[in-house]
Design a protein around this motif. Structure first.
Motif, short mmCIF file in Angstrom:
data_model
loop_
_atom_site.label_atom_id
_atom_site.label_comp_id
_atom_site.label_asym_id
_atom_site.label_seq_id
_atom_site.Cartn_x
_atom_site.Cartn_y
_atom_site.Cartn_z
N SER A 127 -9.56 13.75 0.30
CA SER A 127 -8.55 14.78 0.58
C SER A 127 -8.34 15.00 2.07
O SER A 127 -7.61 15.92 2.45
CB SER A 127 -8.97 16.10 -0.07
N THR A 128 -8.94 14.16 2.89
CA THR A 128 -8.91 14.38 4.34
C THR A 128 -8.12 13.29 5.05
O THR A 128 -8.29 12.10 4.78
CB THR A 128 -10.35 14.41 4.90
N GLY A 129 -7.27 13.71 5.96
CA GLY A 129 -6.58 12.79 6.84
C GLY A 129 -7.24 12.77 8.21
O GLY A 129 -7.58 13.83 8.74
N VAL A 130 -7.43 11.59 8.75
CA VAL A 130 -8.11 11.44 10.05
C VAL A 130 -7.11 10.99 11.10
O VAL A 130 -6.35 10.04 10.88
CB VAL A 130 -9.25 10.40 9.96
N VAL A 131 -7.11 11.69 12.22
CA VAL A 131 -6.41 11.21 13.41
C VAL A 131 -7.45 10.48 14.25
O VAL A 131 -8.38 11.10 14.77
CB VAL A 131 -5.77 12.35 14.20
N LEU A 132 -7.30 9.17 14.35
CA LEU A 132 -8.21 8.35 15.14
C LEU A 132 -7.61 8.26 16.54
O LEU A 132 -6.62 7.57 16.76
CB LEU A 132 -8.35 6.97 14.52
N ALA A 133 -8.18 8.99 17.48
CA ALA A 133 -7.56 9.20 18.78
C ALA A 133 -8.27 8.41 19.87
O ALA A 133 -9.47 8.58 20.09
CB ALA A 133 -7.57 10.69 19.13
N ASP A 176 0.77 15.30 17.85
CA ASP A 176 1.87 14.82 17.01
C ASP A 176 1.33 14.18 15.73
O ASP A 176 1.91 14.35 14.65
CB ASP A 176 2.72 13.81 17.78
N ALA A 177 0.23 13.44 15.86
CA ALA A 177 -0.35 12.80 14.68
C ALA A 177 -0.89 13.86 13.71
O ALA A 177 -0.76 13.70 12.48
CB ALA A 177 -1.47 11.86 15.10
N VAL A 178 -1.48 14.92 14.23
CA VAL A 178 -1.94 16.01 13.36
C VAL A 178 -0.76 16.58 12.58
O VAL A 178 -0.83 16.77 11.35
CB VAL A 178 -2.62 17.12 14.20
N GLU A 184 3.03 15.19 5.79
CA GLU A 184 2.85 14.32 4.63
C GLU A 184 2.10 15.02 3.50
O GLU A 184 1.84 14.41 2.46
CB GLU A 184 2.09 13.06 5.05
N GLY A 185 1.75 16.28 3.70
CA GLY A 185 1.07 17.03 2.67
C GLY A 185 -0.44 16.99 2.72
O GLY A 185 -1.11 17.44 1.79
N VAL A 186 -1.00 16.46 3.82
CA VAL A 186 -2.46 16.41 3.96
C VAL A 186 -2.94 17.81 4.36
O VAL A 186 -2.56 18.32 5.42
CB VAL A 186 -2.88 15.37 5.02
N ARG A 187 -3.75 18.41 3.54
CA ARG A 187 -4.16 19.80 3.79
C ARG A 187 -5.29 19.89 4.80
O ARG A 187 -5.37 20.85 5.55
CB ARG A 187 -4.59 20.46 2.48
N ARG A 188 -6.19 18.91 4.80
CA ARG A 188 -7.30 18.94 5.76
C ARG A 188 -7.15 17.78 6.72
O ARG A 188 -7.15 16.62 6.31
CB ARG A 188 -8.64 18.85 5.04
N VAL A 189 -7.06 18.09 8.01
CA VAL A 189 -6.86 17.07 9.04
C VAL A 189 -8.00 17.16 10.04
O VAL A 189 -8.32 18.25 10.55
CB VAL A 189 -5.52 17.25 9.76
#
Length: 251
Positions: A127-133, A176-178, A184-189
């Motif tokens: 359920s988690t989206g990751v911003v790989l920075a 911006d990626a967050v 996109e509907g990702v609740r946890r970033v």
């Protein structure tokens, strides 16, 4: 034989402190190996001075290992040029350049360690989206490699999404990626900095993570980083010796 860890350098004192911490981890893994630190810019000692000191101490072989996560300008042009010039001035010193650290599954493991330390557990991944920075690079090959890493990590890590972001040179920025993941509907970033040490560009990543739910720490002196340094050293042909097992990642 000596190992020279070559970092970029920064006016931020945390950068050099982190590099020294990485050296300390490597020294534990290889206690019999002389390991020194040098910088391409902004910090002392610079690479030529460190090599001169090693030669003066009677060292005849040195492996210069770039503490860089990707093969961009500093690894392809800057460091090789510095090493060639030093070799011409120090004919009694054999200098070999090791590969950059990335890409490697050990770096992915270090990213996951830092996220685990920040409270992101295995059950959260789906359920988690990751911003790989990352710091960012104008080198197209390095950028393509980084994008491939993000795609691979999403597949192997089981994350809902992994989106690459950059502090400079490329878009999107971290903030911006967050927002893109939120749209996109990702609740946890969560934001995972793909950088070794704090500094000016990593601080941009921190500021860009203000709207994220979790910000992990920099890779720093994670055990996986130390083990990867040893692996890159061994790949040069210095001889393979056993290293202790990694401690648990805690997540």
């Amino acid at each position: 034989m000596a190992l020279l860890l070559v970092a970029h350098g920064s006016r931020d004192a945390r950068h050099a402190a982190t590099v020294e911490a990485i050296r300390a981890v490597v020294s534990v893994l290889r206690p019999g190996l002389r390991t020194e630190v040098a910088y391409l810019d902004l910090c002392a000692p610079r690479v030529p001075r460190a090599l001169e000191r090693l030669a003066a101490d009677g060292v005849t072989e040195v492996v210069a290992l770039p503490l860089l996560l990707g093969r961009a300008f500093h690894a392809k042009v800057d460091l090789p040029s510095v090493l060639r010039e030093a070799a011409a001035r120090l004919p009694g010193l054999r200098i070999r350049q090791a590969a950059v650290l990335g890409p490697s599954p050990l770096l992915t493991a270090a990213l996951e360690r830092r996220l685990g330390e920040a409270g992101v557990g295995p059950a959260d991944r789906g359920s988690t989206g990751v911003v790989l920075a990352s710091a960012g690079s104008s080198d197209p090959a390095a950028t393509a490699e980084f994008a491939a890493l993000a795609r691979e990590w999403r597949h192997t890590g089981g994350w809902r999404a992994v989106l690459p972001a950059f502090a400079s040179a490329r878009l999107p920025r971290t903030e911006d990626a967050v927002r893109m993941l939120r749209a996109e509907g990702v609740r946890r970033v969560v934001v995972a900095p793909y950088v070794l040490a704090p500094g000016r560009l990593p601080d941009r990543i921190v500021r860009g993570a203000a709207e994220a739910d979790v910000l992990a720490g920099v890779l720093g002196a994670a055990p996986e980083v130390g083990r990867l340094v040893v692996r890159r050293y061994d790949e040069v042909g210095a001889g393979v010796l056993p290293v202790p097992p990694l401690p648990a990642s805690g997540g």
